[in-house]
Design a protein around this motif. Sequence first.
Motif, mmCIF file in Angstrom:
data_model
loop_
_atom_site.group_PDB
_atom_site.id
_atom_site.type_symbol
_atom_site.label_atom_id
_atom_site.label_comp_id
_atom_site.label_asym_id
_atom_site.label_seq_id
_atom_site.Cartn_x
_atom_site.Cartn_y
_atom_site.Cartn_z
ATOM 1 N N ALA A 189 -14.015 -36.817 8.423
ATOM 2 C CA ALA A 189 -12.315 -37.228 8.779
ATOM 3 C C ALA A 189 -11.810 -35.631 9.251
ATOM 4 C CB ALA A 189 -11.819 -37.851 7.555
ATOM 5 N N TYR A 190 -12.062 -34.751 8.509
ATOM 6 C CA TYR A 190 -11.597 -33.575 8.983
ATOM 7 C C TYR A 190 -11.985 -33.169 10.182
ATOM 8 C CZ TYR A 190 -9.705 -32.121 4.254
ATOM 9 O OH TYR A 190 -9.105 -32.177 3.281
ATOM 10 N N LEU A 191 -13.274 -33.230 10.616
ATOM 11 C CA LEU A 191 -13.884 -32.967 11.948
ATOM 12 C C LEU A 191 -13.164 -33.641 13.002
ATOM 13 C CD1 LEU A 191 -15.799 -30.885 13.241
ATOM 14 C CD2 LEU A 191 -17.447 -32.533 13.098
ATOM 15 N N SER A 192 -13.192 -35.044 12.882
ATOM 16 C CA SER A 192 -12.647 -35.794 13.962
ATOM 17 C C SER A 192 -11.188 -35.482 14.059
ATOM 18 C CB SER A 192 -12.769 -37.330 13.650
ATOM 19 O OG SER A 192 -11.966 -37.890 12.760
ATOM 20 N N ASP A 193 -10.356 -35.336 12.913
ATOM 21 C CA ASP A 193 -9.143 -35.000 13.240
ATOM 22 C C ASP A 193 -8.801 -33.385 13.978
ATOM 23 O OD1 ASP A 193 -6.314 -35.135 12.750
ATOM 24 O OD2 ASP A 193 -6.265 -34.365 10.870
ATOM 25 N N LEU A 194 -9.812 -32.720 13.757
ATOM 26 C CA LEU A 194 -9.654 -31.467 14.349
ATOM 27 C C LEU A 194 -10.047 -31.616 15.868
ATOM 28 C CD1 LEU A 194 -11.477 -29.008 11.947
ATOM 29 C CD2 LEU A 194 -9.216 -28.345 13.008
ATOM 30 N N GLN A 195 -11.001 -32.591 16.237
ATOM 31 C CA GLN A 195 -11.472 -32.566 17.415
ATOM 32 C C GLN A 195 -10.771 -33.761 18.333
ATOM 33 O OE1 GLN A 195 -15.500 -33.392 16.636
ATOM 34 N NE2 GLN A 195 -16.171 -30.978 16.910
ATOM 35 N N GLN A 196 -9.870 -34.233 17.824
ATOM 36 C CA GLN A 196 -8.992 -35.334 18.498
ATOM 37 C C GLN A 196 -8.353 -34.768 19.508
ATOM 38 O OE1 GLN A 196 -5.551 -36.975 16.145
ATOM 39 N NE2 GLN A 196 -7.108 -38.534 15.697
ATOM 40 N N GLY A 197 -8.701 -35.075 20.699
ATOM 41 C CA GLY A 197 -8.239 -34.710 22.016
ATOM 42 C C GLY A 197 -8.769 -33.456 22.447
ATOM 43 N N VAL B 66 -9.284 -17.754 4.308
ATOM 44 C CA VAL B 66 -10.229 -18.049 3.238
ATOM 45 C C VAL B 66 -9.330 -18.915 2.361
ATOM 46 C CG1 VAL B 66 -11.386 -17.068 1.418
ATOM 47 C CG2 VAL B 66 -11.382 -15.848 3.521
ATOM 48 N N ALA B 67 -7.984 -18.565 1.954
ATOM 49 C CA ALA B 67 -7.498 -19.575 0.960
ATOM 50 C C ALA B 67 -7.350 -20.942 1.430
ATOM 51 C CB ALA B 67 -6.124 -18.878 0.594
ATOM 52 N N LEU B 68 -6.984 -21.259 2.806
ATOM 53 C CA LEU B 68 -6.646 -22.731 3.098
ATOM 54 C C LEU B 68 -8.332 -23.401 3.135
ATOM 55 C CD1 LEU B 68 -4.104 -22.117 5.909
ATOM 56 C CD2 LEU B 68 -3.793 -23.570 4.009
ATOM 57 N N ASN B 69 -9.076 -22.598 3.713
ATOM 58 C CA ASN B 69 -10.388 -23.407 3.675
ATOM 59 C C ASN B 69 -11.064 -23.692 2.116
ATOM 60 O OD1 ASN B 69 -10.946 -23.087 6.600
ATOM 61 N ND2 ASN B 69 -11.990 -21.241 6.339
ATOM 62 N N THR B 70 -10.548 -22.801 1.377
ATOM 63 C CA THR B 70 -11.037 -23.156 -0.123
ATOM 64 C C THR B 70 -10.316 -24.405 -0.476
ATOM 65 O OG1 THR B 70 -11.302 -20.815 -0.511
ATOM 66 C CG2 THR B 70 -11.148 -22.174 -2.343
ATOM 67 N N ALA B 71 -8.802 -24.381 -0.280
ATOM 68 C CA ALA B 71 -7.949 -25.582 -0.641
ATOM 69 C C ALA B 71 -8.454 -26.839 -0.040
ATOM 70 C CB ALA B 71 -6.592 -25.132 -0.181
ATOM 71 N N MET B 72 -8.903 -26.638 1.165
ATOM 72 C CA MET B 72 -9.504 -28.113 1.816
ATOM 73 C C MET B 72 -10.780 -28.327 1.473
ATOM 74 S SD MET B 72 -7.477 -27.820 5.562
ATOM 75 C CE MET B 72 -8.028 -29.437 6.195
ATOM 76 N N LEU B 119 -5.001 -31.358 7.526
ATOM 77 C CA LEU B 119 -4.857 -30.479 8.859
ATOM 78 C C LEU B 119 -3.480 -30.113 9.279
ATOM 79 C CD1 LEU B 119 -6.639 -28.976 10.938
ATOM 80 C CD2 LEU B 119 -6.629 -30.813 12.289
ATOM 81 N N ASP B 120 -2.780 -31.344 9.289
ATOM 82 C CA ASP B 120 -1.095 -31.181 9.740
ATOM 83 C C ASP B 120 -0.722 -30.218 8.682
ATOM 84 O OD1 ASP B 120 -1.979 -32.587 11.946
ATOM 85 O OD2 ASP B 120 -0.922 -34.275 11.170
ATOM 86 N N LYS B 121 -1.032 -30.521 7.339
ATOM 87 C CA LYS B 121 -0.485 -29.674 6.348
ATOM 88 C C LYS B 121 -0.820 -28.018 6.615
ATOM 89 C CE LYS B 121 -1.226 -31.790 2.402
ATOM 90 N NZ LYS B 121 -1.822 -32.107 0.991
ATOM 91 N N THR B 122 -1.910 -27.872 6.935
ATOM 92 C CA THR B 122 -2.451 -26.528 7.221
ATOM 93 C C THR B 122 -1.678 -26.078 8.401
ATOM 94 O OG1 THR B 122 -4.529 -26.940 6.471
ATOM 95 C CG2 THR B 122 -4.504 -25.064 7.844
ATOM 96 N N ILE B 123 -1.686 -26.578 9.564
ATOM 97 C CA ILE B 123 -0.844 -26.027 10.737
ATOM 98 C C ILE B 123 0.839 -26.013 10.502
ATOM 99 C CG2 ILE B 123 -0.124 -26.915 13.066
ATOM 100 C CD1 ILE B 123 -2.820 -28.363 13.241
ATOM 101 N N VAL B 147 -2.616 -26.751 19.300
ATOM 102 C CA VAL B 147 -1.650 -26.296 17.976
ATOM 103 C C VAL B 147 -0.014 -26.655 18.378
ATOM 104 C CG1 VAL B 147 -0.576 -24.416 16.901
ATOM 105 C CG2 VAL B 147 -3.027 -24.504 17.255
ATOM 106 N N SER B 148 0.146 -26.278 19.641
ATOM 107 C CA SER B 148 1.723 -26.424 20.092
ATOM 108 C C SER B 148 1.932 -27.968 20.249
ATOM 109 C CB SER B 148 1.855 -25.636 21.347
ATOM 110 O OG SER B 148 1.246 -26.286 22.462
ATOM 111 N N VAL B 149 0.941 -28.742 20.669
ATOM 112 C CA VAL B 149 1.369 -30.249 20.745
ATOM 113 C C VAL B 149 1.285 -30.912 19.110
ATOM 114 C CG1 VAL B 149 0.407 -32.438 21.445
ATOM 115 C CG2 VAL B 149 0.052 -30.533 23.087
ATOM 116 N N ARG B 150 0.763 -30.397 18.601
ATOM 117 C CA ARG B 150 0.663 -30.902 17.063
ATOM 118 C C ARG B 150 1.826 -30.538 16.272
ATOM 119 N NH1 ARG B 150 -4.617 -32.417 14.317
ATOM 120 N NH2 ARG B 150 -6.147 -32.417 16.100
ATOM 121 N N LEU B 151 2.246 -29.103 16.418
ATOM 122 C CA LEU B 151 3.486 -28.701 15.926
ATOM 123 C C LEU B 151 4.593 -29.449 16.341
ATOM 124 C CD1 LEU B 151 2.896 -24.687 15.490
ATOM 125 C CD2 LEU B 151 3.659 -26.412 13.885
ATOM 126 N N VAL B 152 4.814 -29.807 17.580
ATOM 127 C CA VAL B 152 5.957 -30.559 18.042
ATOM 128 C C VAL B 152 6.143 -31.652 17.318
ATOM 129 C CG1 VAL B 152 7.024 -31.887 20.149
ATOM 130 C CG2 VAL B 152 5.924 -29.452 20.224
#
Lengths: 236, 169
Positions: A189-197, B66-72, B119-123, B147-152
């Motif tokens: 799910a993470y990967l597909s979310d990251l790769q979306q678009g 490292v911290a975000l990767n660990t959290a996720m 992922l949105d949480k991280t961004i 990143v910019s598209v998602r942030l908007v």
Amino acid sequence: MKKDELIHMWQEGNDRMFMDEQTDKDMITKYLSEKTLKGNRKINFNLVFYGAIQLANIILLSMNLAGYMNNPAIIWILIPQLILTIGTLVFGIDVFYKFREINNYSESLQKLIQKQLWFYRRPYELWLVLASISAIILISNLNLYIDNDNGSYVINNKAMFVGVTLLAFLFIYGTQKAASLLGLRKLKAYLSDLQQGVLDFSEGIERTKKRYLWLWVAVCLLLTASLIIGILTALK
Amino acid sequence: MIKQVPDKAYFVEMVYSNMGIIYKICKLYADGEDREDLKQEIIYQLWKSYPTYRGDSKFQSWMYRVALNTAMLGLRARKMKYTGLSDQELKTSEDPFEKQDEETRVKLLYKQISKLKDLDKTIIFLYLEQCSYEEIAEITGISTKNVSVRLVRIREKLRKNLHIQNSKS
């Protein structure tokens, strides 16, 4: 609301919110030790547990080799089992180290997820099948050892033997697989979310990988079935 | 090749002066007892990954990663089911959102962020920490454009939800 209002709110509020939080340097130093990490030992439990089974298999197989010395049919079944067991043990150690490597959190999130997915789909998947086979080897060798009748061994109900062995394999493999599925689903799910678009062909890759997984499971089942049939034929 | 021995005292000092990053990530990704465990795991993973820190990037950027990767993806993440801030943590007055104190407002912001996908949480977290788009892209592995598209989209969602919350409270 202004554009940077969120940032302002975040900074001001956090400064107040964490005012009472206290983690001193001694505490940080204490946390650097793996021993203080809760649950860390559980994660490699599977690899260590099956490693112990394979060691037990090597001992049992050696004892059975001695016990059935005068029965060439059984000796020719035990030797491949011994080779497979040693191979699985070595492969298990390699998987153990690979598992430690994939948990290198200093890489980008996407790369880390791809590495973890590769690990769970390839080496770990192969190891799961081999580990399940080693559990079957343990059971069958225990039977061989207990029912050793002056170097001969008789299976009374062959169909039942094949059925029970296959079911035991499916059960052991199935439970292990089910346990790893949840984590795998999250990673996907993470990967597909990251790769979306970003990667249009990612879905295609996923489909191909899925096809290969099913093919791999089918091959493993076929191999196990032929191993059991081979054992039965040799025992006749 | 001689393996460099990591400077423990320097590492502890750097982590100590950046503990705020860890507190915030723990609050975003874990609750209750899990929060303390996650803090511990992040510090341990930072130390484990420390030999890979080359010093060519900011210590904070490396720490975020490292911290975000660990959290996720860490040990706790496999078991954790984060339900957001508890009611006790979210005690707010009946005042409109704009009149709430800074601490309460940031708690409401945390609540809205905790509802987002990981992922949105991280961004948005990295954005709020004032990381550049390039840094966010590097940490997550996606393009700066993405990143910019998602942030908007995320900012818009947060503003909208905070406004809704405002009118409700």
